[in-house]
Write a protein that holds these residues in place. Structure first.
Motif, PDB file in Angstrom:
ATOM      1  N   MET A  11       0.664  -1.223  -0.204  1.00 18.74           N
ATOM      2  CA  MET A  11       0.262  -0.350  -0.525  1.00 18.74           C
ATOM      3  C   MET A  11       0.780   1.182  -0.121  1.00 18.74           C
ATOM      4  O   MET A  11       1.506   1.359   0.653  1.00 18.74           O
ATOM      5  CB  MET A  11      -0.698   0.199   1.409  1.00 18.74           C
ATOM      6  CG  MET A  11      -1.547   1.154   1.383  1.00 18.74           C
ATOM      7  SD  MET A  11      -3.470   1.124   2.598  1.00 18.74           S
ATOM      8  CE  MET A  11      -3.717  -0.211   2.628  1.00 18.74           C
ATOM      9  N   GLN A  13       0.693   5.815  -0.437  1.00 22.66           N
ATOM     10  CA  GLN A  13      -0.244   6.989  -1.171  1.00 22.66           C
ATOM     11  C   GLN A  13      -0.296   7.097  -2.075  1.00 22.66           C
ATOM     12  O   GLN A  13       1.026   7.654  -2.967  1.00 22.66           O
ATOM     13  CB  GLN A  13       0.437   8.404  -0.349  1.00 22.66           C
ATOM     14  CG  GLN A  13      -0.175   7.566   0.868  1.00 22.66           C
ATOM     15  CD  GLN A  13       0.143   9.353   2.182  1.00 22.66           C
ATOM     16  OE1 GLN A  13       1.119   9.778   1.814  1.00 22.66           O
ATOM     17  NE2 GLN A  13      -0.802   9.197   3.367  1.00 22.66           N
ATOM     18  N   PRO A  86      -4.217   6.336  -7.863  1.00 24.25           N
ATOM     19  CA  PRO A  86      -5.282   5.519  -7.169  1.00 24.25           C
ATOM     20  C   PRO A  86      -5.994   5.008  -8.106  1.00 24.25           C
ATOM     21  O   PRO A  86      -6.152   2.729  -8.018  1.00 24.25           O
ATOM     22  CB  PRO A  86      -5.855   6.346  -6.353  1.00 24.25           C
ATOM     23  CG  PRO A  86      -6.059   7.503  -6.574  1.00 24.25           C
ATOM     24  CD  PRO A  86      -4.906   7.643  -7.264  1.00 24.25           C
ATOM     25  N   THR A  89      -4.766   0.806  -8.356  1.00 30.22           N
ATOM     26  CA  THR A  89      -5.210   0.163  -7.502  1.00 30.22           C
ATOM     27  C   THR A  89      -5.031  -1.113  -8.038  1.00 30.22           C
ATOM     28  O   THR A  89      -6.265  -1.124  -8.636  1.00 30.22           O
ATOM     29  CB  THR A  89      -6.463   0.307  -6.506  1.00 30.22           C
ATOM     30  OG1 THR A  89      -5.371   1.503  -5.947  1.00 30.22           O
ATOM     31  CG2 THR A  89      -6.364  -0.702  -5.535  1.00 30.22           C
ATOM     32  N   THR A 117      -2.072  -1.146  -3.412  1.00 31.45           N
ATOM     33  CA  THR A 117      -3.276  -0.235  -3.084  1.00 31.45           C
ATOM     34  C   THR A 117      -2.826   0.921  -2.881  1.00 31.45           C
ATOM     35  O   THR A 117      -1.220   1.578  -2.438  1.00 31.45           O
ATOM     36  CB  THR A 117      -3.792  -0.912  -1.880  1.00 31.45           C
ATOM     37  OG1 THR A 117      -4.767  -1.980  -1.973  1.00 31.45           O
ATOM     38  CG2 THR A 117      -5.011  -0.142  -1.605  1.00 31.45           C
ATOM     39  N   SER A 119      -3.685   5.073  -2.121  1.00 32.23           N
ATOM     40  CA  SER A 119      -4.574   4.711  -1.645  1.00 32.23           C
ATOM     41  C   SER A 119      -4.161   7.235  -1.895  1.00 32.23           C
ATOM     42  O   SER A 119      -3.619   7.623  -2.675  1.00 32.23           O
ATOM     43  CB  SER A 119      -4.317   5.733  -0.102  1.00 32.23           C
ATOM     44  OG  SER A 119      -3.193   6.111   0.592  1.00 32.23           O
ATOM     45  N   SER A 120      -5.772   8.248  -2.164  1.00 31.64           N
ATOM     46  CA  SER A 120      -5.773   8.879  -2.617  1.00 31.64           C
ATOM     47  C   SER A 120      -5.206  10.085  -1.107  1.00 31.64           C
ATOM     48  O   SER A 120      -5.579   9.522  -0.056  1.00 31.64           O
ATOM     49  CB  SER A 120      -6.489   9.374  -3.367  1.00 31.64           C
ATOM     50  OG  SER A 120      -7.983   9.315  -2.064  1.00 31.64           O
TER      51      SER A 120
END
Length: 120
Positions: A11, A13, A86, A89, A117, A119-120
């Protein structure tokens, strides 16, 4: 039978980077590709590299952000992913085949997949 083992998912950002690796015992005779599949979507092509590593091809949305490379001496192919978004993903799969192609059906062997993954 060629076993492909992926690693490096996780994961991150948006704007971050991840490096995916794929290892195989028998490697140098195959073209290699990376594909991805997001939930509810079909598997799509990401990048491919010829057996000798002298030619690469990318899906338009990853050009300039992703880099595919291979080390035939170490039987590995990597996908360096920068400036992640994002929409990147997905579960990412490496694949090996006798044909350098953007089509999943041209690849004979597949890894188990690794989750990425963003993330925003």
């Amino acid at each position: 039978q060629v076993q492909l083992v992926e690693s490096g998912g996780g994961m991150v950002q948006a704007g971050g980077s991840l490096r995916l690796s794929c290892a195989a015992r028998t490697f140098s005779i195959y073209a290699m590709g990376w594909f991805r599949q997001a939930p509810g979507k079909e598997r799509e092509f990401v990048a491919a590299i010829r057996r000798a590593g002298d030619s690469v091809y990318y899906e338009d949305s990853v050009k300039g952000r992703f880099t595919i490379s291979r080390d035939n001496a170490k039987n590995t192919v990597t996908l360096q992913m920068n400036s992640l978004k994002p929409e990147d993903t997905a579960v990412y799969y490496c694949a090996a085949g006798s044909t350098y192609s953007t089509l999943a059906m041209e690849y004979d062997y597949w890894g188990q997949g690794t989750q990425v993954t963003v993330s925003s």
